[in-house]
Scaffold this motif. Structure first.
Motif, PDB file in Angstrom:
ATOM      1  N   ARG A 412       0.826  -1.195   0.000  1.00  0.00           N
ATOM      2  CA  ARG A 412       0.000   0.000   0.000  1.00  0.00           C
ATOM      3  C   ARG A 412       0.865   1.251   0.000  1.00  0.00           C
ATOM      4  O   ARG A 412       0.459   2.284  -0.518  1.00  0.00           O
ATOM      5  CB  ARG A 412      -0.924  -0.001   1.232  1.00  0.00           C
ATOM      6  N   TRP A 413       1.972   1.099   0.570  1.00  0.00           N
ATOM      7  CA  TRP A 413       2.864   2.258   0.619  1.00  0.00           C
ATOM      8  C   TRP A 413       3.821   2.280  -0.555  1.00  0.00           C
ATOM      9  O   TRP A 413       4.786   3.034  -0.574  1.00  0.00           O
ATOM     10  CB  TRP A 413       3.657   2.243   1.920  1.00  0.00           C
ATOM     11  N   LYS A 414       3.567   1.445  -1.448  1.00  0.00           N
ATOM     12  CA  LYS A 414       4.432   1.341  -2.627  1.00  0.00           C
ATOM     13  C   LYS A 414       5.846   0.980  -2.237  1.00  0.00           C
ATOM     14  O   LYS A 414       6.817   1.437  -2.835  1.00  0.00           O
ATOM     15  CB  LYS A 414       4.400   2.649  -3.422  1.00  0.00           C
ATOM     16  N   LYS A 415       5.917   0.210  -1.255  1.00  0.00           N
ATOM     17  CA  LYS A 415       7.222  -0.296  -0.851  1.00  0.00           C
ATOM     18  C   LYS A 415       7.336  -1.742  -1.296  1.00  0.00           C
ATOM     19  O   LYS A 415       6.408  -2.315  -1.854  1.00  0.00           O
ATOM     20  CB  LYS A 415       7.386  -0.203   0.668  1.00  0.00           C
ATOM     21  N   ALA A 416       8.442  -2.291  -1.008  1.00  0.00           N
ATOM     22  CA  ALA A 416       8.658  -3.683  -1.386  1.00  0.00           C
ATOM     23  C   ALA A 416       7.679  -4.557  -0.621  1.00  0.00           C
ATOM     24  O   ALA A 416       7.553  -4.469   0.598  1.00  0.00           O
ATOM     25  CB  ALA A 416      10.091  -4.087  -1.071  1.00  0.00           C
ATOM     26  N   CYS A 417       7.049  -5.373  -1.373  1.00  0.00           N
ATOM     27  CA  CYS A 417       6.025  -6.221  -0.771  1.00  0.00           C
ATOM     28  C   CYS A 417       6.644  -7.114   0.289  1.00  0.00           C
ATOM     29  O   CYS A 417       7.691  -7.712   0.101  1.00  0.00           O
ATOM     30  CB  CYS A 417       5.363  -7.077  -1.842  1.00  0.00           C
ATOM     31  N   GLN A 418       5.964  -7.172   1.353  1.00  0.00           N
ATOM     32  CA  GLN A 418       6.458  -7.998   2.459  1.00  0.00           C
ATOM     33  C   GLN A 418       5.608  -9.225   2.685  1.00  0.00           C
ATOM     34  O   GLN A 418       5.897 -10.028   3.550  1.00  0.00           O
ATOM     35  CB  GLN A 418       6.514  -7.153   3.726  1.00  0.00           C
ATOM     36  N   ARG A 419       4.616  -9.317   1.967  1.00  0.00           N
ATOM     37  CA  ARG A 419       3.779 -10.499   2.137  1.00  0.00           C
ATOM     38  C   ARG A 419       4.208 -11.598   1.176  1.00  0.00           C
ATOM     39  O   ARG A 419       4.308 -12.751   1.542  1.00  0.00           O
ATOM     40  CB  ARG A 419       2.314 -10.144   1.890  1.00  0.00           C
ATOM     41  N   PHE A 420       4.430 -11.223   0.013  1.00  0.00           N
ATOM     42  CA  PHE A 420       4.839 -12.199  -0.994  1.00  0.00           C
ATOM     43  C   PHE A 420       6.312 -11.958  -1.339  1.00  0.00           C
ATOM     44  O   PHE A 420       6.634 -11.337  -2.336  1.00  0.00           O
ATOM     45  CB  PHE A 420       3.969 -12.086  -2.235  1.00  0.00           C
ATOM     46  N   LEU A 421       7.074 -12.459  -0.501  1.00  0.00           N
ATOM     47  CA  LEU A 421       8.500 -12.293  -0.737  1.00  0.00           C
ATOM     48  C   LEU A 421       8.951 -13.212  -1.852  1.00  0.00           C
ATOM     49  O   LEU A 421       8.431 -14.304  -2.034  1.00  0.00           O
ATOM     50  CB  LEU A 421       9.285 -12.603   0.534  1.00  0.00           C
TER      51      LEU A 421
END
Length: 422
Positions: A412-421
């Motif tokens: 959501r923050w346009k950061k690196a996804c942390q859920r689907f690494l």
DNA sequence: AATGCCGGGAA
DNA sequence: TTCCCGGCATT
């Protein structure tokens, strides 16, 4: 459709809270995986810890050889920080010995033993790398006050300044008289032993065992060839730079830009080591021949801080020379001593540029490999690496932009996804 | 164009 | 610190 408002949500928007509760994987989790990322910023600063990697670079990232042996070897730009009782001038004297002193750290003896052993072996091997081997290091004609770092680095003992005039009684890499002669064959035995032992790879076929090193003056219309680094440096210093001994300590590497190492392979040599670069080979300078043209007489731009002791080749005109020598052998030889560790992503850590300094803020598991000083410089001065898009679908793709509320916070923050690494 | 995310800024 | 987004790289 239900476009989210352009205006920013509150710091603790319900949306954010919702998603956060479903997404435990936030920053700290990744940070736990952060390994040695910080090493990518290694520079030649005083007190720097150098991590030696006993393993060769594997482009495919398939080998499991990485071992870190950190010996608190420090790199000093000019002189070691240690002021320990060495009566000799720290910046001008240096003892050449046949062993490597790996200072003991505060770790347990068990750790130290293995690490030291490995480090010593690696260092020994590195210093014996024939291609880098200065054939006449212990040049007895060399003035004793010759700039320490310069000579040491010249001698392909390389980049480190290990024990160069520091507290260790036997600090220098084993560039001893025994193998210092111009006609002395490379220390292949140790080299191969090291490789087999450290890298568990079959001994490479006949290789680089007949190389003769010489040093060619690159000063325009000079082209003098000497077999001694020291002699070459002195030649450049006195003939071209018109400098006396008083400059030796301060211009320890300037001479380096004016000569290059030329290696001559024996005719029966099967072939030079396989080129690493598959590019237009004919045009790329090789260590097997002198550069096609001498560099401009003006001194090249000063090496960056991390490269202060880069030596043995002109950095620009024969740019490929130094590094190419390394890379061509990196497939089979331990990383030369001048190499500095940089963190490089593991196979699971995919980055755009595998050689760039791994600014892994995500802290993905990073392996460690060595890069040359020059390479490191390029890393530091090249565009920052950017994460290659992973294969895994990210929240955006999984949930769709219309279900943004289900994304992980990072997405959501346009950061690196942390859920689907990846 | 869509996607991923870095870098930076606002709150 | 949280949240957001411009902008860039990549696909």
């Amino acid at each position: 459709m239900d476009m989210l408002p352009k205006t920013r949500l509150g710091k603790r928007s319900p949306l954010g809270a919702l998603v956060s509760s479903t997404c435990p994987a936030t920053g700290p989790r990744i940070d736990q995986e952060t390994g040695e990322t910080s090493m990518s910023r290694v520079k030649g600063h005083p007190g720097l810890k150098v991590y030696f990697q006993c393993g060769q670079d594997d482009p495919a990232g398939s080998s499991d050889h990485v071992d870190l042996m950190h010996s608190d070897v420090s790199i000093w730009p000019s002189s070691p920080p240690s002021s320990s009782s060495s009566s000799a001038s720290p910046s001008c004297s240096r003892s050449v010995s046949s062993s490597i002193d790996v200072p003991r750290s505060q770790r347990s003896p068990d750790e130290v033993d293995m690490d030291e052993l490995m480090a010593a072996m690696v260092l020994s091997s590195l210093s014996c790398s024939p291609l880098l081997h200065s054939p006449a290091l212990p040049d007895t004609t060399a003035p004793p006050m010759d700039c320490g770092g310069g000579e040491l680095s010249d001698s392909s003992s390389g980049y480190w300044s290990v024990g160069h005039s520091n507290r260790s009684p036997a600090p220098s890499p084993p560039m001893t008289e025994s193998d210092a002669g111009p006609t002395t064959p490379p220390d292949e035995g140790l080299d191969m032993e090291m490789e087999q032992m450290l890298f568990e790879e079959p001994a490479p076929r006949k290789r680089r065992n007949s190389v003769k090193a010489a040093f060619k003056c690159l000063w325009p219309s000079c082209g003098k060839v000497l077999t001694s680094v020291v002699g070459m440096k002195r030649h450049i210093r006195t003939t071209h730079l018109s400098r006396g001994a008083e400059h030796e300590r301060c211009s320890r590497s300037e001479e380096d830009f004016y000569y290059t190492e030329i290696n001559q392979w024996d005719q029966q040599q099967q072939s030079p080591p396989l080129p690493v670069h598959s590019g237009p080979a004919p045009s790329s300078p090789s260590h097997t021949s002198s550069p096609p043209s001498p560099p401009p007489p003006s001194p090249p731009s000063p090496p960056p801080p991390g490269c202060s002791v880069l030596s043995r080749s002109a950095p620009s005109s024969s740019s490929g020379s130094f590094w190419q020598v390394q890379s061509e052998h990196s497939y089979q030889a331990p990383p030369p001593s001048h190499m500095i560790i940089a963190a490089v992503p593991s196979p699971t850590c995919r980055w755009t540029a595998p050689l760039t300094s791994c600014q892994s803020r995500q802290g993905l598991a990073c392996r460690v490999r060595s890069v040359s000083v020059g390479e490191q410089w390029l890393q530091q001065h090249s565009a920052p690496c950017r994460r290659v898009r992973g294969e895994a679908k990210k929240c955006r793709k999984v949930y769709g932009i219309e279900h943004r509320e289900q994304w992980c916070t990072a997405c959501r923050w346009k950061k690196a996804c942390q859920r689907f690494l990846d």
